[in-house]
Design a protein around this motif. Structure first.
Motif, short mmCIF file in Angstrom:
data_model
loop_
_atom_site.label_atom_id
_atom_site.label_comp_id
_atom_site.label_asym_id
_atom_site.label_seq_id
_atom_site.Cartn_x
_atom_site.Cartn_y
_atom_site.Cartn_z
N ASP A 238 0.86 -1.18 0.00
CA ASP A 238 0.00 0.00 0.00
C ASP A 238 0.90 1.23 0.00
OD1 ASP A 238 -1.72 2.08 0.45
OD2 ASP A 238 -2.80 1.12 2.11
N TRP A 239 1.12 1.79 -1.19
CA TRP A 239 2.08 2.90 -1.35
C TRP A 239 1.43 4.28 -1.20
CZ3 TRP A 239 -0.98 4.41 -5.06
CH2 TRP A 239 -1.37 3.56 -6.10
N ARG A 240 0.18 4.33 -0.80
CA ARG A 240 -0.45 5.65 -0.64
C ARG A 240 0.32 6.48 0.38
NH1 ARG A 240 -6.49 3.68 0.66
NH2 ARG A 240 -5.21 2.23 1.88
N ASN A 241 0.62 7.70 -0.01
CA ASN A 241 1.31 8.69 0.85
C ASN A 241 2.76 8.30 1.18
OD1 ASN A 241 -1.25 10.09 1.13
ND2 ASN A 241 -1.82 8.51 2.59
N ALA A 242 3.31 7.32 0.49
CA ALA A 242 4.70 6.93 0.75
C ALA A 242 5.65 8.04 0.32
CB ALA A 242 5.03 5.64 0.02
N GLN A 243 6.72 8.22 1.08
CA GLN A 243 7.74 9.20 0.76
C GLN A 243 9.00 8.54 0.20
OE1 GLN A 243 7.03 12.57 1.04
NE2 GLN A 243 5.00 11.74 1.49
N ASN A 301 16.93 2.04 -8.57
CA ASN A 301 17.51 3.19 -7.88
C ASN A 301 16.37 4.13 -7.49
OD1 ASN A 301 19.09 5.26 -6.89
ND2 ASN A 301 20.33 5.51 -8.72
N PRO A 302 15.52 3.68 -6.57
CA PRO A 302 14.28 4.41 -6.28
C PRO A 302 14.51 5.84 -5.80
CG PRO A 302 14.75 2.78 -4.58
CD PRO A 302 15.71 2.52 -5.69
N GLY A 303 13.71 6.74 -6.36
CA GLY A 303 13.77 8.14 -5.96
C GLY A 303 14.69 9.00 -6.79
N ASN A 304 15.64 8.40 -7.50
CA ASN A 304 16.56 9.17 -8.34
C ASN A 304 16.07 9.18 -9.79
OD1 ASN A 304 18.33 9.83 -6.25
ND2 ASN A 304 19.35 7.85 -6.42
N HIS A 305 14.82 9.55 -9.95
CA HIS A 305 14.16 9.54 -11.25
C HIS A 305 13.96 10.97 -11.74
CE1 HIS A 305 11.17 10.18 -8.15
NE2 HIS A 305 10.37 10.72 -9.07
N ASP A 306 13.28 11.10 -12.87
CA ASP A 306 12.97 12.41 -13.44
C ASP A 306 11.82 13.04 -12.64
OD1 ASP A 306 12.26 14.62 -14.89
OD2 ASP A 306 12.06 13.57 -16.81
N THR A 316 -3.59 9.14 -0.79
CA THR A 316 -4.92 8.59 -0.54
C THR A 316 -5.97 9.38 -1.31
OG1 THR A 316 -4.28 7.83 1.67
CG2 THR A 316 -6.65 8.13 1.27
N ALA A 317 -5.81 10.70 -1.35
CA ALA A 317 -6.76 11.55 -2.09
C ALA A 317 -6.76 11.21 -3.58
CB ALA A 317 -6.42 13.02 -1.88
N ASP A 318 -5.59 10.90 -4.14
CA ASP A 318 -5.50 10.54 -5.55
C ASP A 318 -6.31 9.26 -5.83
OD1 ASP A 318 -3.77 12.65 -5.98
OD2 ASP A 318 -1.96 11.43 -5.80
N VAL A 319 -6.13 8.27 -4.95
CA VAL A 319 -6.83 7.00 -5.13
C VAL A 319 -8.33 7.21 -4.99
CG1 VAL A 319 -7.17 4.69 -4.18
CG2 VAL A 319 -4.85 5.62 -4.38
N ASP A 320 -8.74 7.99 -4.01
CA ASP A 320 -10.17 8.23 -3.79
C ASP A 320 -10.80 8.95 -4.99
OD1 ASP A 320 -9.91 7.02 -1.35
OD2 ASP A 320 -9.88 8.88 -0.19
N PHE A 321 -10.05 9.89 -5.58
CA PHE A 321 -10.56 10.59 -6.76
C PHE A 321 -10.78 9.61 -7.90
CE2 PHE A 321 -9.88 12.58 -10.88
CZ PHE A 321 -10.72 13.68 -10.83
N ALA A 322 -9.79 8.75 -8.13
CA ALA A 322 -9.90 7.78 -9.22
C ALA A 322 -11.10 6.85 -9.00
CB ALA A 322 -8.62 6.97 -9.33
N HIS A 364 -0.38 4.44 -11.23
CA HIS A 364 0.37 3.22 -11.53
C HIS A 364 1.69 3.50 -12.21
CE1 HIS A 364 1.35 0.66 -15.08
NE2 HIS A 364 1.49 -0.29 -14.17
N ASN A 365 1.68 4.33 -13.23
CA ASN A 365 2.91 4.62 -13.98
C ASN A 365 3.97 5.28 -13.11
OD1 ASN A 365 1.72 3.59 -16.27
ND2 ASN A 365 1.26 5.58 -17.19
N SER A 366 3.55 6.08 -12.15
CA SER A 366 4.52 6.83 -11.35
C SER A 366 5.41 5.90 -10.54
CB SER A 366 3.80 7.82 -10.42
OG SER A 366 3.09 7.15 -9.39
N LEU A 367 4.87 4.79 -10.05
CA LEU A 367 5.67 3.84 -9.28
C LEU A 367 6.74 3.20 -10.16
CD1 LEU A 367 5.40 3.01 -6.21
CD2 LEU A 367 3.47 4.30 -7.13
N HIS A 368 6.37 2.89 -11.40
CA HIS A 368 7.34 2.29 -12.32
C HIS A 368 8.50 3.26 -12.59
CE1 HIS A 368 5.52 -1.55 -13.65
NE2 HIS A 368 4.37 -0.96 -13.35
N VAL A 369 8.16 4.52 -12.83
CA VAL A 369 9.21 5.51 -13.09
C VAL A 369 10.03 5.75 -11.83
CG1 VAL A 369 9.64 7.91 -13.75
CG2 VAL A 369 7.86 6.60 -14.92
N PHE A 370 9.37 5.83 -10.69
CA PHE A 370 10.03 6.10 -9.41
C PHE A 370 11.12 5.05 -9.12
CE2 PHE A 370 10.27 5.23 -4.84
CZ PHE A 370 10.60 6.47 -4.34
#
Length: 537
Positions: A238-243, A301-306, A316-322, A364-370
């Motif tokens: 559950d990656w909601r709000n993960a930093q 190399n998580p976090g060192n992305h574009d 959580t707000a993003d998921v609720d909106f979707a 979904h895509n953001s986790l792959h890029v991250f």
């Protein structure tokens, strides 16, 4: 009509990936038939036992969208006719490429017992449970799959009559890496590097969620078979709000290598893994399919992305909106769709406005890029085991949407979606066959549930009640053991007191004989009382 639709649905739930070993040969390619014998009765598809039958494949003729303008140049068009036009179709609750197994959620010799498994949050599992999951991943990576092989060439390269079959063994983990590659690879148009890129049978349109749901169910089922652990379920993150990447630790999915931030820590079992299907441009230039050749270590190399592409991870707000969006698909039903639940969740549209955002990756895509490594390449992304945790959580959000809106199957696009995504299109590259729209339904029909979606009563029943039942079963034993222990302790204490008293008497007699008569009663009483008190205490 309703009864006939239900029967059609039950028949279609016999799912397995390509290519079943019994069909991966010259005979299977020449006859274009994949109807293996079920050993239980010696008949094709278990027909003598009523488990299924060998039947002609009827593909959908509904029109596709304009994204792919070619015809007859890709083996995945009108799947699976390039390879087979007759396959097993399983009846009732039976499944498997020869109808020798049960469909998802059902168990027993006659597949009559329904059982619901619960997928749990990996962060709340015990250390032992986490370690077991990791050991299963590693076992899959090191176990050749006994039932399936992969194709290492196009159908045309195998000869008109299948005289040159080109299939290869593959381990169970990499089987699913290859499946994800094959469904999303580019189309060869002829000549080095001459490919059509705007094609993907599992992404960028309606089939994204149903296809990955089936992918996970298959993966889960294969792990159960090779481990014998039929209670196994894939956990989710559950990656909601993960930093940060909370699962990127040596105890879980592998920490960062201190000497090379692109590699996995050597303390993790995943540091020794070799990836496959991670070089799409090379395959395109050579006009070849990915095979089982290792292509280097797992990268992350998580976090060192574009940061311009992915400024933050989903909230959580993003998921609720979707989940609140009522329409599954809109417009051209592709990555440019606005206010589409699928497009927002997949990550081509904003989870704040619902509008498509070219050049950015959300949800979904953001986790792959991250993750900034092997997981960031679509075709090879399943190499990273975090892929499983991530997509299991995506599937849970899909389930939330289905329960919230309870859509009819007619809400799923019947025609004009990009090729491979219409309701009636058979998912690639699975055999036996089933259609995209058949998995546009709640996971409760498929035999699994998510821990965080259970209501409090269900949660108690699922996780608390079993422990109470176990305690009930051994309560009498525990009570008896406690009474027996107390009895033994009491006897032991009495023996000590008795021995102590005898020793005291012996000492008094010695003193009396040495110094003459004393008044021992009061002294004796005091000493004995102290001794008894101590013993009792």
């Amino acid at each position: 009509h309703s009864v006939s639709c239900l029967y059609e649905l039950l028949l279609s739930f016999s799912i397995r990936p390509l290519f079943p070993r019994p069909c991966a040969n010259s005979e299977g390619l020449r006859t274009k038939e994949c109807c293996p014998v079920w050993e239980g009765d010696g008949s094709a598809c278990g027909a003598l036992s009523g488990r299924g039958f060998c039947t002609e494949v009827l593909v959908s003729d509904e029109p596709n969208g304009p994204q792919y303008p070619h015809t007859g140049i890709d083996d995945r068009e009108r799947w699976p006719l390039a390879f087979f036009n007759r396959t097993c179709r399983c009846a009732g609750n039976y499944g498997g490429f020869n109808c020798g197994e049960c469909r998802f959620g059902y168990w027993g010799g006659n597949c009559a017992q329904y059982r619901e498994s619960v997928r749990r949050n990996i962060m709340t599992m015990s250390t032992a449970e986490q370690q077991k999951f990791i050991s299963y991943l590693n076992l899959a990576k090191n176990t050749i799959n006994p039932d399936y092989v992969i194709s290492t060439a196009t159908r045309a390269e195998m000869g008109e009559d299948g005289e040159n079959p080109m299939f290869s063994d593959i381990n169970t983990y990499d089987l699913f890496v290859w499946i994800h590659y094959y469904v999303s690879r580019d189309t060869f148009l002829g000549g080095p590097g001459n490919v059509w890129r705007d094609i993907d049978f599992a992404h960028e349109s309606a089939a994204f969620l149903p296809w990955h749901r089936v992918f996970l169910l298959h993966w889960e089922n294969e792990i159960r078979k090779i481990t014998g652990d039929f209670n196994f379920t894939i956990p989710y993150w559950d990656w909601r709000n993960a930093q940060s990447c909370e699962v990127c630790t040596d105890a879980l999915m592998g920490g960062r290598n201190s000497l090379n931030s692109n590699l996995i820590s050597p303390a993790s079992v995943f540091s020794s893994w070799k990836v496959i299907c991670s070089q799409p441009e090379e395959y395109n230039n050579r006009e070849v399919l990915c095979n089982t050749t290792g292509e280097g270590p797992l990268l992350r190399n998580p976090g060192n992305h574009d940061r311009n592409r992915v400024p933050r991870l989903p909230t959580t707000a993003d998921v609720d909106f979707a989940v609140g969006l009522p329409e599954y698909e809109t417009g051209n039903m592709d990555r440019f769709a606005n206010m589409s639940f699928r497009n927002v969740l997949e990550g081509f549209a904003s989870p704040e406005t619902g509008q498509a955002v070219p050049g950015q990756s959300t949800m979904h895509n953001s986790l792959h890029v991250f993750m900034n490594g092997s997981m960031s390449n679509v075709q090879g992304s399943a190499n990273d085991p975090i892929f499983l945790l991530h997509h299991t959580f995506i599937d849970s959000i899909f389930e939330r949407w289905l329960r919230t809106h309870q859509p009819l199957r007619s809400s799923y696009p019947r025609a004009n979606a990009p090729i491979g995504h219409n309701d009636g299109y058979y998912m690639i590259p699975f055999l036996p066959l089933y259609r995209n729209g058949e998995y546009f339904l709640s996971n409760r029909v498929l035999g699994y549930e998510y821990a965080y979606l259970l209501d409090p009563g269900q949660f108690v029943q699922e996780f608390v009640t079993p422990y109470l039942e176990q305690a009930k079963e051994i309560w009498q034993w525990l009570l008896g053991a406690g009474i027996l222990g107390a009895l033994i302790a009491s006897i032991f204490a009495v023996l000590i007191v008795f021995a102590r008293r005898r020793w005291k008497r012996s000492q008094r007699r010695k003193r009396a004989s040495s110094y003459g008569e004393r008044q021992p009663l009061l002294q004796s009483s005091s000493e004995e009382g102290s001794s008894s008190y101590q013993t009792t205490l």
